[in-house]
Design a protein around this motif. Sequence first.
Motif: not given
Length: 417
Positions: A16-43
């Motif tokens: 549990g101390t050594v990183p073994f991380n999967a990294v998934i990046p993507w790019r968007i064009k447009g508008s997203i609000l931080l509150a909406d991102l936090r809501h989506a993550l909680r969902k």
Amino acid sequence: MKRKLLFAERMLHGDGTVPFNAVIPWRIKGSILLADLRHALRKLQRKHAMLNAAVVYDEVAMPWFWAGGNEFIDIPVRIADRVSEDDWKKESIAEWAIPFDTAKGPLIRMVWIRGGDISEFIMVIHHCLCDGGSAMAILEELLLVLNDPDADIGKEKQIMGIEDVVPQEILNSRKQLIKSKLIGGIANLFLWLVPVNKKLVERKTDYMIHWKLDQGLSERLVKKCRDEGVTVNTAFCVALLNAFQSVRKAGFHNKVSCPVDIRRFAPQIKRDNIFAFGLMFVVSSDKDLDFFSDAWRMQKDIDRKTAKLNPYSTLMMMEESHSALNNFTKFLKYGKSTNDCMFSNLGRIGIAHQYKSFEVETIFSPSVIGPLGNTTTMITSTYRGQMDFTFIASEGFLPYEDALSIKDKMMDIMSAL
């Protein structure tokens, strides 16, 4: 929610101390609000209890995933200013090296590289939590809720143990139980007896090379492979091995390992199940054959090996091998590498690109790097008709200049088909 980590999950988690991380990046064009991102993550956490989990240990030091009902641990969101379109590469490489506090959880976090009209997002997940298939399902659900906060993404029917994957008639089969215990015992003895180096290979600097094919070449390669009767995956394996042989010469092992999505063989594991276990086969090239003769030969070999893959037997055998975990991990970390590369093809990503307030311009192929031996990995995927490649390695295993030459040689081979 509380369940024991399976063998493969324990191996990926380590202490549990050594990183073994999967990294998934993507790019968007447009508008997203931080509150909406936090809501989506909680969902997402409400659907998937594992996205709210930490790893705890019982009285015999066995690790368990644990999540506390309706008590949620916020998924961290780190915001960075977007300076250039390559910032996501720098941030991805940085995220490989940042360990999760698995004892506190959660085992997922987000990076938002925030620009004006263009932003990149990076979802980082501990590899013990999920594989590429799970990560794509999580990403699709995240985008759906960002588009519509009231979107119904359902509730995951969780996998709570091997009994939720292996059919009861196989799990209770006396013949299968004896076979699993026997193979597990032999593996344990082998791992105890086999000598390994006492010193780790020095990884030195980790790096990533990324590129895309244009849509025209991507479509031409798909058609050419279809006409020749081989999969694109097989053709890429032949090209990759030929490129390694051309560049590495005496350092060429002629082995590429290929992960296989377990969902193809175990229908109990649904597309939206968070699950980290995968199957694997290894392929080699034949230098005496021309490209497509070798591809036909390799395709037959892959078909034969794929037909023999048995997720149920493999899972049962591994679950009989928990006592060998430390020796197995030591073997992977300290043993001499005999593979040139791991090659993973996620195939076509069927995630929508057009949403109400934003457009997904691209989904980059994920990257993953961990502590278990040779880090050299190539991951490819196709989104919006373009093939995308992420090539990950460490200077101690594959010098950066060699990796660039392998990439160029591989693309020269594929472009000439």
